[in-house]
Enzyme design. Structure first.
Site, PDB file in Angstrom:
ATOM      1  N   HIS A 118      34.033  45.204  37.219  1.00  0.00           N
ATOM      2  CA  HIS A 118      35.305  45.736  37.711  1.00  0.00           C
ATOM      3  C   HIS A 118      35.712  47.027  37.010  1.00  0.00           C
ATOM      4  O   HIS A 118      35.528  47.195  35.810  1.00  0.00           O
ATOM      5  CB  HIS A 118      36.422  44.689  37.531  1.00  0.00           C
ATOM      6  CG  HIS A 118      36.690  44.346  36.094  1.00  0.00           C
ATOM      7  ND1 HIS A 118      37.591  45.039  35.320  1.00  0.00           N
ATOM      8  CD2 HIS A 118      36.172  43.383  35.290  1.00  0.00           C
ATOM      9  CE1 HIS A 118      37.630  44.516  34.109  1.00  0.00           C
ATOM     10  NE2 HIS A 118      36.769  43.513  34.059  1.00  0.00           N
ATOM     11  N   ASP A 119      36.243  47.955  37.786  1.00  0.00           N
ATOM     12  CA  ASP A 119      36.879  49.181  37.283  1.00  0.00           C
ATOM     13  C   ASP A 119      35.915  50.130  36.586  1.00  0.00           C
ATOM     14  O   ASP A 119      36.351  51.033  35.859  1.00  0.00           O
ATOM     15  CB  ASP A 119      38.046  48.842  36.342  1.00  0.00           C
ATOM     16  CG  ASP A 119      39.100  47.974  36.999  1.00  0.00           C
ATOM     17  OD1 ASP A 119      39.785  48.480  37.909  1.00  0.00           O
ATOM     18  OD2 ASP A 119      39.230  46.794  36.627  1.00  0.00           O
ATOM     19  N   GLY A 136      33.247  45.519  32.249  1.00  0.00           N
ATOM     20  CA  GLY A 136      34.399  46.132  32.882  1.00  0.00           C
ATOM     21  C   GLY A 136      34.820  47.449  32.259  1.00  0.00           C
ATOM     22  O   GLY A 136      34.743  47.642  31.042  1.00  0.00           O
TER      23      GLY A 136
END
Length: 267
Positions: A118-119, A136
């Site tokens: 994520h991200d 992440g």
């Protein structure tokens, strides 16, 4: 061409000349640009925004839910540029409240079984070799090559034109133009082969090498070494890129030259 054996939600938006092969799945909140190919069994879930001429191969999952305990179901996306090749069984998670999106630039090769959490933010013209794992909010700048089985800690940044040896464990930031390896990860040299392949002139490569001798081989701490580079070397875009990267690092910089040796345990 969309195979009769594929599932494409009627609300998904597909560009011109998109090929969707059998047993692939495309969810409602998906946008796919012209000329893309979605291979057999690939899954594009809600939140995908894909540019032109991308290929997603068998078993890849794009925009899976973040593997983050802080995730509360907030809306987020995966934004992918043009001309990317996403090979078999790659997993790319969408963003969280931290950034709201996972971003991949243009012209990247993401090999089989890579995981992008994520991200993350991936630049353009990068190569992520088989089984690379990015935690992440990792950032990878343009033209980086990350060797197979490399694991990158959350929040790490990898600079432009970096070459990371296969099997490396990356828990510190890696400045631009660096070649790195060993365990714990340490500076090995300038990525001079990669730089020459990308059109850097010999004089520019030599300049970067001299800067690195001061930063990574002088024995000074990075703060003092950066000041020395600023005083001793003329201002160039490459010099300033290196200094800005080191001075703004939040996780700290990888170990200097020859600190880590094979089989040696260091804190």
């Amino acid at each position: 061409m969309v195979s009769n054996l594929a599932y494409v939600h009627p609300d998904a938006r597909l560009g011109k000349d998109v090929v969707v092969e059998p047993f692939s799945y495309i969810a409602a909140d998906v946008v796919i640009g012209d000329g893309c190919r979605i291979g057999p069994g690939a899954m594009l879930l809600d939140g995908v925004r894909m540019g032109k001429n991308c290929t997603v191969d068998t078993g890849a999952v794009v925009a899976g839910l973040p593997q983050d305990l802080k995730f509360r179901g907030e809306y987020s996306t995966v934004e992918i540029g043009d001309n990317n090749r996403i090979r078999e069984c790659v997993t790319i998670n969408r963003g969280t409240a931290a950034r709201g999106k996972t971003v991949i630039g243009d012209n990247n090769l993401i090999m089989a079984y890579v995981h992008i959490a994520h991200d993350c933010i991936i630049g353009s013209n990068c190569v992520l070799v088989n089984r690379v794992s990015l935690a992440g909010e990792v950032e990878v700048d343009d033209w980086a090559i990350i060797g197979g089985h490399v694991a990158v800690h959350q929040f790490v940044r990898i600079g432009s034109h970096v070459m990371l040896a296969g099997g490396s464990l990356v828990n510190k930031d890696v400045p631009p133009f660096v070649k790195a390896g060993h365990q714990p990860l340490s500076f090995v040299g300038a990525n001079f082969i990669g730089l020459r392949r990308r059109g850097f002139e010999s004089e520019k490569v030599a300049e970067i090498q001299e800067i690195f001798r001061t930063l990574f081989q002088s024995g000074y701490g990075y703060g003092k070494a950066c000041d020395m580079v600023e005083e001793q070397f003329p201002q160039t875009p490459e010099r300033d890129m290196i200094l800005d990267f080191i001075r703004t690092s939040k996780r700290g910089i990888l170990k200097p030259y020859n600190i880590a040796k094979e089989g040696e345990e260091l804190d």
